[in-house]
Design an enzyme around this catalytic site. Structure first.
Site, PDB file in Angstrom:
ATOM      1  N   CYS A  80       0.845  -1.207   0.000  1.00 56.19           N
ATOM      2  CA  CYS A  80       0.000   0.000   0.000  1.00 56.19           C
ATOM      3  C   CYS A  80       0.881   1.258   0.000  1.00 56.19           C
ATOM      4  CB  CYS A  80      -0.974  -0.047   1.177  1.00 56.19           C
ATOM      5  SG  CYS A  80      -2.330   1.103   0.976  1.00 56.19           S
ATOM      6  N   HIS A 167      -3.772  -5.369   0.643  1.00 54.90           N
ATOM      7  CA  HIS A 167      -3.254  -5.788   1.959  1.00 54.90           C
ATOM      8  C   HIS A 167      -3.302  -7.310   2.094  1.00 54.90           C
ATOM      9  CE1 HIS A 167      -2.778  -1.858   3.914  1.00 54.90           C
ATOM     10  NE2 HIS A 167      -3.718  -1.485   3.066  1.00 54.90           N
ATOM     11  N   GLU A 169      -2.120  -9.037   4.457  1.00 57.79           N
ATOM     12  CA  GLU A 169      -2.126  -9.443   5.871  1.00 57.79           C
ATOM     13  C   GLU A 169      -3.534  -9.599   6.433  1.00 57.79           C
ATOM     14  OE1 GLU A 169      -1.179  -6.605   4.605  1.00 57.79           O
ATOM     15  OE2 GLU A 169      -1.724  -4.877   5.838  1.00 57.79           O
TER      16      GLU A 169
END
Ligand code: XMP
Length: 516
Positions: A80, A167, A169
């Site tokens: 990001c 993202h 994660e």
């Protein structure tokens, strides 16, 4: 141990990146995004991840990585904001978009790259960005594009840099962990060396080196963190060197002190000081109903009792051990670490003796690199009993903040019994492990009830049960109604002083978890 370094630019998900990497059995460490690499030990670092950020690269105060990150020769993954940094810092262009790309977006894979090994074309990714790449750096090419036509992944040709706009994660990204694994294992070549056995071994050696032959003192609360710290000290050092002190304030849960004693003796504790200070605490609390005054009285008594006992048992010099965790320690712009610190410092009792130890650097923190779930795993390996490892959190001031109004021996005894009935029922019904924290509260009112033909005034108990990750926010546990009604009736039958039971349906915020 092979390490992935995470440069934190203040994203709320930086901690998640670190946890995901660790779940792959690879050690990860978070450092400030603008920290100087020259000040860090990079000998075991295999790759660097640049995190997301609430900032835009165009902000005047945008965090900028140390240029040597790019010159280190280490593989870099930008996520990001991290991707936008890679682009902005290498001659590309990042611009604000008319429309934020937020939520799920499919990725069309347009080029081959080891980062996407095993990923399916069209996988769902999670987006949260206002800025986007307008022009790629000369040296970079597109690897994937979102369904809205915005660059999703780019890779550099000449250097081992790759960046993703989404993202990986967060669980909303399909197979996001595989993307992180591809970076850490395939691209960076990190080996899976992060196991709790390896940690225990390494920490033992560190403790022996740090402590030498000095006595080590650990103040025990009976919770998971201090118990696992004790287990770690006892595993690493000769037990004669380890001094464990537990203050029984008289405000503890049912049979808690005996349990703590049993648990620590089973770990091989030789110097265990169980201080019975009930009298001191109850007399300090006599006549006090105001919550702030209660906390102050408890804090002052703690410091007084603790310091006298330490002097009595360890006259000479010693090292202080503390059960600080990684989340308490990590410096992060807006992340968990900063908030956890505020809460801890707000709650913790300040003792001049302990502050002086800190100032002198005579403190060891054997859990400092671990997340809570890792602490539990380490504890299990070191032989800490399962019921201690799974136990709900308990506040330092104990039952005093759950007895609204004046704290007396009788009211403590009643609440302790009722709380035990409640917790035992939760365990027997298989609900205890589903709940993050549950307890009973004794309210400062009496309420009318009928028993046979008699009207009488009984005590009122509130039951609390919440779900949470870290205590910072909490949701009401959606109690199955039949269980709740049965437990209420068991409490009023077993404890005739209780005339009424209510269930607390407030989340945090606006309420707190405790009532005082
Ligand atoms: P609150 O009530 O602030 O609680 O929503 C959040 C978490 O912290 C615990 N808590 C304390 N822990 N000393 C502690 O060690 C305290 O004074 C204290 N007050 C609250 C609470 O039990 C919950 O887990």
């Amino acid at each position: 141990m092979d390490t992935i370094l995470i440069l934190d630019f203040g994203s709320q998900t930086t901690q998640l990146i670190a946890r995901r990497i660790r779940e792959l059995s690879i050690y990860s460490r978070i450092v400030p995004g603008d920290g100087r690499l020259a000040d860090m030990d990079l000998s075991e670092v295999k790759g660097i991840i640049l995190s997301g950020s609430p900032h835009s690269v165009h902000d005047a105060d945008a965090p900028i990585p140390d240029p040597s990150v790019y010159e280190s020769g280490l593989p870099v993954l930008g996520i990001c904001y991290g991707l936008q940094r890679l682009v902005h810092d290498h001659g590309g262009q990042v611009e604000q978009q008319q429309r934020r790309e937020y939520g799920r977006a499919r990725q069309q894979i347009t080029g081959g790259h080891p980062l996407f090994e095993g990923m399916e074309d069209g996988f769902v990714s999670w987006m949260s960005h206002g800025d986007s790449i307008e022009r790629l750096p000369q040296d970079a090419e597109l690897v994937s594009e979102s369904e809205h036509g915005l660059p999703g992944c780019i890779a550099f040709r000449e250097r081992n840099f790759v960046g993703i706009q989404f993202h990986p994660e967060v669980t909303h990204t399909e197979a996001g962990t595989l993307v992180l694994e591809n970076f850490a294992v395939r691209i960076a070549g990190a080996r899976r060396q992060w196991t709790m056995d390896a940690y225990a071994e390494q920490m033992s050696a560190e403790l022996v080196a740090r402590v030498g032959s000095s006595p080590v003192l650990l103040l025990i609360s009976g919770g998971v963190d201090s118990t696992v710290t004790a287990a770690m000290l006892l595993a690493a050092l000769p037990p004669e060197q380890v001094h464990l002190m537990y203050v029984d304030t008289g405000l503890m849960r049912y049979r808690e002190t005996e349990e703590v004693r049993r648990g620590l003796e089973a770990l091989g504790a030789k110097h265990l000081y169980i201080v019975d200070a009930e009298e001191a605490f109850l007399s300090a609390l006599a006549g006090i109903s105001d919550p702030e005054e209660k906390r102050r009285a408890i804090g002052d008594t703690f410091v007084r009792v603790q310091e006298a006992e330490i002097r009595a048992h360890i006259p000479g010099d010693y090292v202080l051990a503390q059960g600080t965790l990684y989340t308490d320690y990590v410096e992060s712009g807006r992340g968990v670490g900063e908030k956890a610190r505020v809460i801890k410092s707000h709650h913790n009792v300040r003792s001049p003796l302990i502050e002086a130890k800190r100032d002198a650097g005579e403190v060891v923190e054997p859990l400092i690199h671990l997340y809570k779930d890792e602490v539990r795993e380490l504890g299990a390996r070191l032989g800490v009993r399962d019921d201690i490892i799974r136990r709900h959190p308990f506040p330092g001031p104990g039952l005093a903040v759950r007895i609204l109004g004046e704290v007396t021996r009788e009211r403590c005894a009643l609440l302790r019994q009722v709380d035990n009935t409640y917790i035992t029922e939760l365990k027997e019904r298989g609900l205890y492990d589903e709940i993050w924290q549950a307890f009973a509260v004794l309210l400062p009112i009496r309420s009318v009830g009928v028993a046979g033909d008699e009207r009488g005034y009984g005590s009122v108990i509130a039951l609390r049960a919440v779900g949470s990750r870290d205590g910072m926010t909490a949701d009401v546990y959606p109690f199955p109604t039949d269980h709740l009604l049965e437990i209420s009736s068991i409490i009023t039958n077993r404890h005739p002083e209780v005339g009424r039971v209510v269930y607390d349906v407030s989340s945090k915020p606006p309420a707190t978890i405790e009532w005082e």
